[in-house]
Structure formats: C-alpha cells, structure tokens
Design an enzyme around this catalytic site. Structure first.
Site, PDB file in Angstrom:
ATOM      1  CD  GLU A 148     111.253 -37.800  13.550  1.00 48.59           C
ATOM      2  OE1 GLU A 148     112.446 -38.069  13.794  1.00 48.59           O
ATOM      3  OE2 GLU A 148     110.652 -38.247  12.558  1.00 48.59           O
ATOM      4  NE  ARG A 152     115.029 -37.006  13.469  1.00 46.12           N
ATOM      5  CZ  ARG A 152     114.959 -36.544  12.232  1.00 46.12           C
ATOM      6  NH1 ARG A 152     115.809 -35.600  11.834  1.00 46.12           N
ATOM      7  NH2 ARG A 152     114.049 -36.967  11.389  1.00 46.12           N
ATOM      8  CG  ASP A 281     109.086 -47.319  10.212  1.00 47.25           C
ATOM      9  OD1 ASP A 281     108.384 -46.903  11.156  1.00 47.25           O
ATOM     10  OD2 ASP A 281     109.847 -46.564   9.569  1.00 47.25           O
ATOM     11  CD  GLU A 427     115.284 -45.855   6.329  1.00 51.16           C
ATOM     12  OE1 GLU A 427     115.025 -45.104   7.284  1.00 51.16           O
ATOM     13  OE2 GLU A 427     115.531 -45.425   5.165  1.00 51.16           O
ATOM     14  CB  THR A 514     114.496 -46.308  15.039  1.00 46.33           C
ATOM     15  OG1 THR A 514     114.050 -46.617  13.713  1.00 46.33           O
ATOM     16  CG2 THR A 514     113.984 -44.953  15.484  1.00 46.33           C
TER      17      THR A 514
END
Length: 536
Positions: A148, A152, A281, A427, A514
């Site tokens: 994360e 981010r 994913d 998404e 992502t």
C-alpha cells in the site's frame, strides 16, 4: 456539429471481429447522413443485446460531465482539508482524520497529488505541495504495509515528480521512502515481507498464514521501483524488485496461474487458492505493464502474461445463466467457484490493453485470432462489471458477486449480505476508461456517466466528502464513515479522464500503476536482466 450513431453495445471493431463489413466513415458523418448510412447488425452473443437508442457525440456535453467530476473532487477534497488535513485517512461523518502510523505519512495528500495536477487544481496542488515540503516525514518508528505504501505514496510521489515538470521535491521524498522500503526485501528468499518499519528499515512478516506475503503485493512493486531506479541510476531498487519476478518465474504454476500467498522464507507458494481478486489481481496486471513500461524490451513479461491469460481463459472464464454474462471465477483447492470480486473488473481493460499495447484498435489494423478473442473477452467482462452496478437498487456494485451458472429461476448475479458493501472502488471505471480510449465506443462513456451519477446520488456527503456504503441492494444503503484514498487517486481520476480528451495521459506513452498513478514509458539506459532472461 453533433455526430450520432446507433448504440448497439458494439464497436466497429466488434463487427469486424464477427467477419462483417462496417463503414468506418459512418462515424464521421453528420446526423442526417449517418442515420441513413449502411448498417449491418452484429451477430449477437447473449451479452450484446441491441438497443435502438441514439448516442450523441457532443463535445460540450462531455466537457460539462468532466467538469462535474472535477467539482466532485473539490467537494471530497474540501471536506478532507477542513476536517483531516495531513492525516492518512478521512472519516467524513465524524469530521475527523486518522493515521496508519504515528503522525501519518500523507496517504491521502500524496495519493491525490497527480489528480490535482491532471485536473489543473493549481491552488489545491500548491497547498498539498507545501505540506509535503514542510511536514512529510518518513522517519517514524511504525510499521506500514509495503504494498500500500509503495503504490500509494511512492507511486504518488513519482507521478507527481513527472507531471509537475520534474519537481525535485517529490523525487527526494521518493528516494527517502524507497530506501526505507528496501528493508522489506531482507528475507532469505528475496520475497518482500508484508510490512516494514520505516525508521528501522526492517521487514516485518504478516500476522496471518504463517507470515506469508500476498502474491499480488510482492509482485506489485516493480513499476515503482524500476522507475525510481531509472531516475536515480541506483540499480538496487531495480534488482530487488526484479529478483522477485525471477523467483516467481521459477515456481510451478497452473497454466500460468499462481496461488495468492508466498512464503518469504522459502520463496514458495502457500496454499492452492487462485483468484484474480484480492491478493492475486495485480500480479497479472503488472506482468503486462512491466513489458510496456520499458518500451517492450523485456519480452519475458509478455510471455508470462500471455501464459497466465491462457490459464484464465481455460480455467476461470465462465458464463452466467440466463443472460450468459462473461465472468472470471476462482479456484479453491482445484474446485471452480463462481465468485468474482469487484477487484477483478480491472481485467476488462487489461485484456484490451494486452491486445493493442496502448494503441487504438483501429491503429493496430490486423488482429490475429487470439487478439480478437482477448478483445472480445475484455469487452464482455467490462459489460458484466457494469451489470454489477445496474442490477442493484442503488446502481452501485457490491464488493463481491456470485454468478449463477445453471439454468433455473435464479438471476445471473447474486449478492450475499456480507458482500453487499461498496468502498468507492475504481476497477470498473478504470476498464471503461481504457475501453473508451482503445475502441472509441461512446457507450463506455455513457455507462461511466450513469455510474458517476449513482455515486453522486448515494455516496456524496453534504457535510463534505464521500462515504462508502453498507448495502448497495437497499435504499437507503447505509453509510460507512470512511472515504478511501483511492476515491481521489483512482476512481475520480478515471472518471475525469474517461470524459476528457484522449491526448491527456495517452496510453501509448504512460502506464498507470495499480493506484492509477501514471508513470511515463521509458527506454532502459542499460541492458537489464529481463531483456535477456532465459527461462528455466
């Protein structure tokens, strides 16, 4: 001039896929000519039901809709600035912020920097930049999730550096953070630990599954670390991230599909669960994007991606009953499950991106059978994901859906009570954006606008910000007191780009990490191992 065509949930490319003839010039004729032009209806698959509703190409309308997204961002940002400035997370209902560790590391602010730049919010960006310069400090004795924090914060800093004209403030902060995150790779196998102590630069195993790291998390650091290495000429960032991929490549897989956990000590997979949802994913996403990021010089990643997509098509793709909606299920101990996380909805756009590699479908010219099939799957999966929205009371999708595969009275999609929440995820909008850019089918924009309106109707909090929802199947849906940072970083950004001009962040010049942080495609300045990788 307004242009018009009949919406048939298909593009000219879809018609060509079916072996039919379509006059491309029809998309460039005035209304009175176009309506009378030759029209060949497609050979219908169950997911493509024609609707005789004219779709209007109106530049003014889309500019207005893009501005509505910009105003939504300003509403969300304004609440955060007033109630939680400097905090990692925002809780709109209680008008407060919270931090993931210590004084926080700017999750919301840094995650939003490139959105502020893309939306040309100059004053808000300057405010955020001043905070980064004066207050962002990674010297904190606290543990953060490596994945994360990388996607981010590191990704946000790197994207802001580029989009702000190589602003060295952001690069210096990225270097500081990158050096601290390297501590996560200190395991005996090189697979990164799930967390890292920022001050100690020490990796920390997860507190579940015997300390295993999620496969997607270990393999979704590569775009960020490679770009940081490219900017700094520090090869350590590249090597640490790349070694993870070498290890993954050496492991036994199921037709390219991988279990969702990795043991950082042995480097082996843990368990047999295979999914393109949570914890699986973005492994598949970054295979393709690593190939694109380095100007298609590392063919190993394309081979790994193609093999994994063959596995998806042979083992995970299925169709619902009665409407034959295409979905991607899971394997639980070798047994197929008709469960699909909303997270999987990125794959619609990803399938199409794997076909065109960032060009439009028309620019590619000649598509082989495999490419045509992948494009069809991308289109049908994107359609299914919009149905996850349109078939609920709120017009918003649940976190998880189950699909009915047997004939009977059941509906195509069923939603369990504990899966009915909505976290403002991006998404589906991501795939709509990519499909619009690649195919030029305005239906993707129309679907996006319908979804945006549903978010406005049910998640906007008049006191400031937007909230997650408890249950999308009921009205009122109930609110959760949290606005996820990806609402600002991803969902609203993709909406904005979906409704905007196609030359803004072009897909043949950028890869989105992502967390939707655009990073420029570059040519490696030295020969890297991935260019001459000999598979075992």
């Amino acid at each position: 001039m307004i242009y018009i065509r009949w919406s048939i949930n298909s593009t000219p490319e879809t018609l060509l896929d079916e072996g039919q003839v379509f006059d491309d010039d029809a998309f460039e004729r005035p209304v009175e000519t176009l309506v009378q032009t030759q029209f060949h209806p497609p050979i219908h698959t169950p997911t493509h039901t024609p609707t005789q509703i004219p779709v209007v190409y109106d530049t003014i309308k889309w500019k207005e809709r893009q501005n509505a997204v910009r105003e939504a961002f300003k509403h969300a940002w304004g609440g955060y600035v007033r109630d939680a400035w400097g905090c990692d997370e925002y809780h709109p209902i209680s008008h407060r912020g919270s931090n993931l560790t210590g004084i926080g590391i700017g999750f919301t602010i840094v995650d939003s920097l490139d959105t502020l730049l893309i939306m040309d919010l100059k004053e808000e960006f300057q405010h955020a930049r001043d905070w980064v310069a004066r207050s962002l400090d990674f010297e904190q004795n606290g543990n953060v999730n490596v994945f994360e924090t990388t996607i981010r914060v590191l990704g946000g800093l790197l994207s802001a550096y580029h989009l702000a004209g190589n602003d060295t403030l952001f690069l210096s902060k990225a270097i500081d953070l990158g050096d601290r995150l390297l501590g996560a790779f200190s395991s005996s196998s090189g697979i990164p630990y799930a967390s890292v102590n920022l001050a100690l630069k020490q990796g920390i195993p997860a507190h579940f599954v015997g300390g295993a790291s999620s496969t997607s998390e270990a393999t979704t650091l590569q775009l960020e670390f490679k770009y940081l290495s490219h900017l700094t000429s520090n090869e350590e960032y590249w090597k640490k991230a790349e070694e993870v991929m070498f290890k993954i490549d050496s492991l036994e897989k199921l037709d390219g599909l991988v279990p969702i956990y990795l043991d950082p000590h042995t480097g082996n997979f843990v368990g047999k669960t295979i999914t393109l949802g949570a914890r699986g994913d973005s492994y598949y996403e970054y295979l393709l994007k690593q190939y694109l990021q380095t100007s298609r010089t590392e063919n190993i990643y394309l081979r790994m991606y193609d093999q994994s997509m063959d596995g998806v098509k042979s083992r995970l793709v299925n169709y619902s009953s009665p409407s034959k909606l295409l979905y991607i299920g899971e394997l639980l101990n070798d047994e197929f499950s008709p469960k699909m996380d909303h997270l999987v909805c990125f794959m619609g756009g990803n399938f199409a991106l794997g076909v065109t590699l960032g060009k439009t479908v028309r620019e590619v010219k000649h598509l082989n059978f495999k490419q045509l099939e992948d494009l069809r799957i991308g289109k049908e999966l994107t359609k299914t994901c919009t149905e996850m929205y349109f078939r609920t009371a709120t017009g918003l999708a649940p976190e998880i859906a189950y699909f009915t595969s047997l004939s009977g009275p059941e509906k195509d999609i069923s939603i369990k009570k504990f899966d009915s929440h909505n976290l403002l995820r991006p998404e589906t909008v991501e795939s709509l954006f990519i499909m619009w850019r690649l195919t030029g089918d305005v239906q993707y924009r129309e679907w996006g606008w319908k979804i945006f309106e549903a978010f406005e109707n049910h998640t906007k909090y008049e006191g400031g910000g937007y909230t997650s929802l408890e249950d999308v199947t009921s009205i009122p849906p109930g609110r959760k007191d949290k606005m996820e940072t990806f609402w600002l970083a991803e969902t609203l950004k993709y909406f904005y780009l979906l409704f905007g001009p196609n030359d803004q962040i072009p897909l043949d010049k950028y890869v989105f990490n992502t967390e939707a942080h655009p990073l420029p495609i570059f040519m490696p300045t030295r020969k890297v191992r991935g260019q001459g990788w000999n598979r075992q």
